[in-house]
Structures are given as structure tokens and as C-alpha cells.
Design a protein around this motif. Structure first.
Motif, PDB file in Angstrom:
ATOM      1  N   VAL A 326       0.884  -1.178   0.000  1.00 42.72           N
ATOM      2  CA  VAL A 326       0.000   0.000   0.000  1.00 42.72           C
ATOM      3  C   VAL A 326       0.915   1.220   0.000  1.00 42.72           C
ATOM      4  CG1 VAL A 326      -1.756   1.243   1.332  1.00 42.72           C
ATOM      5  CG2 VAL A 326      -1.784  -1.273   1.270  1.00 42.72           C
ATOM      6  N   LYS A 349      -3.601  10.408   0.966  1.00 48.90           N
ATOM      7  CA  LYS A 349      -4.528  10.908   1.993  1.00 48.90           C
ATOM      8  C   LYS A 349      -4.670  12.429   1.898  1.00 48.90           C
ATOM      9  CE  LYS A 349      -6.360   8.613   4.424  1.00 48.90           C
ATOM     10  NZ  LYS A 349      -7.572   7.784   4.096  1.00 48.90           N
ATOM     11  N   GLY A 394     -13.035   2.331   3.714  1.00 45.88           N
ATOM     12  CA  GLY A 394     -13.109   2.068   5.149  1.00 45.88           C
ATOM     13  C   GLY A 394     -14.553   1.960   5.601  1.00 45.88           C
ATOM     14  N   ASP A 397     -16.675   5.025   5.125  1.00 43.32           N
ATOM     15  CA  ASP A 397     -17.018   5.279   3.724  1.00 43.32           C
ATOM     16  C   ASP A 397     -18.265   4.507   3.312  1.00 43.32           C
ATOM     17  OD1 ASP A 397     -14.555   6.691   3.516  1.00 43.32           O
ATOM     18  OD2 ASP A 397     -13.522   4.795   3.231  1.00 43.32           O
ATOM     19  N   ALA A 493      -1.154  -7.146   3.585  1.00 43.86           N
ATOM     20  CA  ALA A 493      -0.955  -5.776   3.094  1.00 43.86           C
ATOM     21  C   ALA A 493       0.060  -5.073   3.994  1.00 43.86           C
ATOM     22  CB  ALA A 493      -2.283  -5.028   3.092  1.00 43.86           C
TER      23      ALA A 493
HETATM   24  C1  LIG Z   1      -5.756  -3.505   2.408  1.00 39.37           C
HETATM   25  C2  LIG Z   1      -6.158  -2.360   3.242  1.00 39.37           C
HETATM   26  N1  LIG Z   1      -6.757  -2.567   4.400  1.00 39.37           N
HETATM   27  C3  LIG Z   1      -7.138  -1.542   5.179  1.00 39.37           C
HETATM   28  C4  LIG Z   1      -6.909  -0.251   4.779  1.00 39.37           C
HETATM   29  C5  LIG Z   1      -7.410   0.915   5.575  1.00 39.37           C
HETATM   30  O1  LIG Z   1      -8.378   1.583   4.810  1.00 39.37           O
HETATM   31  P1  LIG Z   1      -9.303   2.709   5.457  1.00 39.37           P
HETATM   32  O2  LIG Z   1     -10.009   2.093   6.604  1.00 39.37           O
HETATM   33  O3  LIG Z   1     -10.096   3.284   4.358  1.00 39.37           O
HETATM   34  O4  LIG Z   1      -8.282   3.735   6.023  1.00 39.37           O
HETATM   35  P2  LIG Z   1      -7.298   4.625   5.155  1.00 39.37           P
HETATM   36  O5  LIG Z   1      -6.345   3.704   4.469  1.00 39.37           O
HETATM   37  O6  LIG Z   1      -8.135   5.368   4.165  1.00 39.37           O
HETATM   38  O7  LIG Z   1      -6.636   5.514   6.135  1.00 39.37           O
HETATM   39  C6  LIG Z   1      -6.267  -0.062   3.560  1.00 39.37           C
HETATM   40  N2  LIG Z   1      -6.006   1.158   3.085  1.00 39.37           N
HETATM   41  N3  LIG Z   1      -5.911  -1.126   2.813  1.00 39.37           N
END
Ligand SMILES: Cc1ncc(COP(=O)(O)OP(=O)(O)O)c(N)n1
Ligand SMILES: Cc1ncsc1CCOP(=O)(O)O
Ligand SMILES: [Mg+2]
Length: 528
Positions: A326, A349, A394, A397, A493
Motif C-alpha cells: 500500500v 490521503k 473504510g 465510507d 498488506a
Molecule cells: C488492504 C487495506 N486494508 C485496510 C486499509 C485501511 O483503509 P481505510 O479504513 O479506508 O483507512 P485509510 O487507508 O483510508 O486511512 C487499507 N487502506 N488497505
């Protein structure tokens, strides 16, 4: 304090079961009350201690006698246990009268500083039909409410406590609101008696300041329900004592009840007790969580601002997504694709869509050129516009993104989850994968939830992966990848393990190696 696998340290993680108290009555028939509570606590990994409030001469068909233990005797049990076996959670069941309730409330007031979560099962009637509680005032439990984390009335108890007729979902909501106004922090209105509201279903309504939600599942056609309320409340106490958050504990106990009712058999002439079936493992014993905006949720006032998708999301072209970096820039995407990475995420972000549009478009083009699975985090509109392989979103969302549009556009959807409840919420949408995290502490992202640790990861993987690919995330590096892979999870990840590596190619190879050398579970067999 956390242990080496990142999970919070509890007595259980130190090799001791958590101590759970039941303050309740004895059921001589062994199906309910203290007897059911102790069996349940043991079955779910707790050590049960009992404060007996009364004895009942009870069988599966009758309650012939109820005799209170003296208030002095009840208080002596509380004091003795407090001195040596302080609880991680307390379940309250049958209390024989106002004097016991008042004395218990006073005792809680005197011990308020150290009180763990208290679960109140407002017992009034036995499943044999016998009245158990001699109090008749609808506010009889109110003195306890300041100390209680959650009260768990069934339909009859909800009606008796509120004086309301529970003839609609709206009435369930109103009755719970009345209990909140009287001081209840959280209410679980159990749906076992609401067949008239939802024929063939069992719909539990939970409400607290933090969360309002439903748990739905098929009604189990059995008359062997003796002790189901006691079992639920003591299971809830035991799971909470292990550090699970309320909504996760509710999901687990609902599954535990499901399995217990499925296995219940008659022992006497009347309703038999629930079977003790251990920690629930399979997703099909768990309830579904009707999402806001669904027909059922709307009946309880849970509306949504966006439409829910009508179909499952497109499936990934592999059942196990493997090593999944990521990264936060198109340059990183380019570099990783050149190194042969096939699953990756662009996670930029807090920038405006205009500021990131060109980079997202370029990353998507590069992903396609390399036949890679590139997921775009957050910017789902740009992901649709530029035809990404998938989107990662997330929990928050899920309330705001146009999930139906993402599904219609044929994009894959990955969803973050942080425990049982969110897994059920995510599963309701039939996403392309479910991410489980964070497994270990991580400085990369501020997390409101606790690290889940390896033991929970194993439970989640066993639950999710027969239905949907799973991804583990959070605090995973080369040294931990092997242990994580041992859970059977099909994908790991990582952010820092790649972006802060001295040599990215070596780090990727090491992660891959750890992953490949661990024994794996059978591959994902998606059931849709
Ligand atoms: C594979 C994977 N898992 C979890 C996350 C976290 O996503 P999210 O909850 O939307 O938080 P942010 O990444 O937006 O801060 C991820 N990105 N990837
Ligand atoms: C984005 C995200 N979501 C849950 S944990 C996490 C960060 C993981 O980063 P790292 O692999 O550096 O611990
Ligand atoms: Mg996000």
C-alpha cells in the motif's frame, strides 16, 4: 499494555481465563440461572464465580418454589469474591426482590471505581412459564442502571419494564428510548419473542449512544429454549471479559445462541436447555447485520443517504491476493509494478480530487499495462472515472460512498474491518475482499480500535475466507509475515515493510518467502 502479538494483555493472554461473575438464582433443573451461566462461562473461555441470590425448585415444566438468600448472604458472597477474585465482567440474572436490588445497587456504588462491564438480564419469567421475580414495579431495576453497561430484555420484559405494547419495530425503538431516558446506557432488545413483528426471523435491536444496529437471522424452530436469556447474558459477559468491544461481543453471543439452540434437546418433559457448543467458528451461525437503508433497517429508523448495491461486487481474478503493498504515490506504484508486484494500492490521503486526479489516472493506466490489481483508496469517483481494477474503502465510507455505482461500474471493492461486527457489516455487501486489521500496533495510521493480534486474526480468517478473500494489515513486517501467514490468510498488506525497506526487491522477496513457507488453509471457495 500490549503483548508481543499486539493484542491487549488480559488475564487470558497471560494463560489465565478471565474471571466472570454471575449474580443470579440457582435453577435446580440445571438449564438456566447460575448453572447455565457457569457452563456458558466455561464454554467460552472464562472462569465463572457465582453470587447466588435465591434458590428455585425448578424443572423443565415448573417453578415450584423460590426462596431468597438473605441480603446479608448475597453481600457476603460479593465481598468474599471481590477480595480475591475480582471480575473482568459481571452478569446479573434473577434478583428476588427490591431489598436485593437496593443492596446490590449500594454495593456497586461503593465499588464503582473498580467495576467492570455489568450485564443486566432483567429476569421476570421462566421459559416454563413460572413467575420468577416477585417485584412488579416497572422501574424495579432502575437503581442498578447507573452501573450497568447493557440491559438485555426479551420482548415480554421490554413490555413489562416500559409499560408499552410492543407491536411494531417503532415500538421497540420507543421502548428502548424510554429505558435510555431512565438511565440505561445500552439496551439489547432481544427478538426471540418478536415473531409477530418478523415471522420466521429473530431480529435483535441494540441501541447505545455510540451505536444503533440490528442483528438478524432465521428463527430456530425449537421449543428447547430453557435458559436462553441467561446464556446470552453470561456469554456476553464472558466475551466482554476477554476484551472484545460490545458490538463484536454481541455478534459472537448471537452466534453462540444460534448454535446452542440448534443443538438443544429435551431432557425432561418441558423445554430443554441450550447445547454448549464452544466459540462459534462458522459465518453461517453468525447473524447478518442489516445495513442502514435496507428494508429491515428502515423499519427501525436506520436510514442511509446512499443506495445499497443490489448485486455482489465483481470478484478478484484470484482467490488469494498475496503480498499487497500500500503506497502513497504514483512513483511508488511504477516502481513496484516494475518489480513484478501484482496486487497493490494507491493510498493518497487528504488531498482534493483535483490534486490527485492525474496521478490516479496514471497509476490506473500503469496497473492495466502490467496486468496488476491496483486498488484506489478513498477516491472512488476517480477510480470509476478512470476504470480502476478496484477500490478500497473504510467502514465510515460505507455510509457515504455510492457503493451501487462502484458495483455497477464493475470495480472490485475491498473493505476495512476491525472485528467481528464490522466483518458482518462488510459481508452484507458481498465485497471482493475483506481486510482484517490492524493486526499489530502501527505508527502508519492512527487507529481508534485496538490491535487484533494473531489469535483473533486466526478466528477472523476461518470465518471470512470460506466466503471471500481476506487480507491482513497493520504492523506486519518481514519478521512477522510467517506468523501472519500461518493464520491461513491469503494476503498480507504492508506499508512500511516495503516503503521503508533498505532494499525493496529483497523485502518483497522475503515477504513472499515467509508467506510461501507457511502452511496454508484450503483456497477460498467463494459462496455467492
Ligand atoms: C488492504 C487495506 N486494508 C485496510 C486499509 C485501511 O483503509 P481505510 O479504513 O479506508 O483507512 P485509510 O487507508 O483510508 O486511512 C487499507 N487502506 N488497505
Ligand atoms: C492503512 C492501514 N489500515 C490499517 S493499518 C494501516 C497501516 C499499515 O501500515 P504498516 O504496514 O506500516 O503497519
Ligand atoms: Mg480509506
Amino acid at each position: 499494555m500490549t503483548q508481543s502479538d499486539g493484542a491487549a494483555v488480559s488475564p487470558q493472554t497471560l494463560g489465565k481465563p478471565p474471571i466472570v461473575w454471575t449474580i443470579a438464582g440457582s435453577d435446580s433443573g440445571g438449564g438456566a440461572g447460575i448453572q447455565a451461566d457457569l457452563l456458558t462461562m466455561r464454554d467460552l473461555g472464562g472462569h465463572g464465580c457465582s453470587v447466588i441470590t435465591c434458590i428455585t425448585a425448578q424443572s423443565s415444566v415448573a417453578v415450584d418454589h423460590v426462596e431468597a438468600v438473605s441480603v446479608k448472604g448475597m453481600l457476603a458472597q460479593l465481598d468474599t469474591l471481590w477480595a480475591d477474585l475480582p471480575p473482568q465482567a459481571i452478569k446479573i440474572g434473577l434478583l428476588p426482590g427490591p431489598a436485593h436490588i437496593e443492596a446490590l445497587a449500594d454495593w456497586f456504588a461503593a465499588h464503582q471505581a473498580g467495576l467492570p462491564p455489568v450485564i443486566l438480564d432483567p429476569v421476570l419469567v421462566a421459559s416454563s412459564g413460572g413467575m420468577l421475580n416477585v417485584c412488579e414495579a416497572s422501574d424495579q431495576f432502575d437503581a442498578l442502571l447507573p452501573y450497568v453497561e447493557v440491559i438485555t430484555p426479551n420482548g415480554d420484559e421490554l413490555a413489562a419494564l416500559t409499560g408499552m405494547v410492543i407491536d411494531s419495530p417503532a415500538a421497540v425503538v420507543a421502548a428502548c428510548q424510554q429505558l435510555h431516558q431512565r438511565g440505561a446506557r445500552a439496551v439489547l432488545a432481544k427478538g426471540g419473542h418478536f415473531d409477530h413483528l418478523h415471522p420466521g426471523r429473530c431480529v435483535d435491536y441494540f441501541s447505545s449512544a455510540a451505536l444503533t444496529t440490528l442483528f438478524d437471522g432465521p428463527r430456530i424452530a425449537t421449543q428447547h429454549t430453557h435458559g436462553s436469556g441467561c446464556t446470552l447474558a453470561s456469554a456476553l459477559a464472558t466475551v466482554l471479559a476477554q476484551g472484545y468491544v460490545m458490538e463484536d461481543a454481541l455478534a459472537v453471543v448471537r452466534a453462540y445462541l444460534h448454535n446452542g439452540l440448534m443443538g438443544a434437546v429435551a431432557l425432561g418433559a418441558g423445554p430443554g436447555p441450550l447445547a454448549r457448543t464452544g466459540w462459534p467458528q462458522r459465518l453461517d451461525s453468525f447473524p447478518t447485520v442489516p445495513l442502514p437503508g435496507s428494508e429491515l433497517a428502515r423499519a427501525y429508523g436506520l436510514e442511509a443517504s446512499v443506495q445499497l448495491p443490489q448485486q455482489p461486487f465483481a470478484r478478484c481474478d484470484v482467490s488469494a491476493l498475496g503480498i499487497y503493498p500500500v503506497v502513497d504515490s504514483v512513483e511508488w506504484v511504477e516502481r513496484l509494478l516494475a518489480l513484478g508486484v501484482k496486487t497493490l494500492q494507491l493510498r493518497i490521503k487528504d488531498k482534493s480530487p483535483e490534486a490527485v486526479s492525474a496521478d490516479i489516472q496514471r497509476a490506473i493506466v500503469l496497473g492495466h499495462q502490467h496486468q496488476a490489481r491496483l486498488f484506489i483508496n478513498d477516491y472512488w469517483q476517480l477510480a470509476i472515472e478512470h476504470g480502476a481494477y478496484g477500490v478500497h474503502l473504510g467502514q465510515e465510507d460505507m455510509e457515504t460512498a455510492d457503493l451501487a455505482a462502484i458495483e455497477r461500474a464493475g470495480l472490485r471493492l475491498g473493505l476495512s474491518t476491525h472485528g467481528y461486527y464490522e466483518i458482518l457489516r462488510a459481508h452484507a455487501l458481498k465485497p471482493s475482499y475483506i481486510a482484517l486489521g490492524h493486526i499489530f500496533p502501527t505508527p502508519t495510521k492512527e487507529m481508534p480500535s485496538a490491535p487484533q493480534g494473531l489469535a483473533r486474526l486466526g478466528r477472523y480468517v476461518a470465518l471470512v475466507q470460506p466466503h471471500c478473500p481476506a487480507v491482513a494489515i497493520g504492523g506486519i513486517d518481514v519478521s512477522r509475515a510467517y506468523q501472519v501467514a500461518q493464520s491461513g490468510v491469503g494476503s498480507i498488506a504492508v506499508v512500511r515493510a516495503v516503503t521503508q525497506a533498505d532494499d525493496v526487491a529483497v523485502a518483497l522477496a522475503q515477504l513472499q518467502q515467509a508467506f510461501e513457507s507457511a502452511p496454508t488453509l484450503e483456497s477460498v471457495d467463494a459462496e455467492r
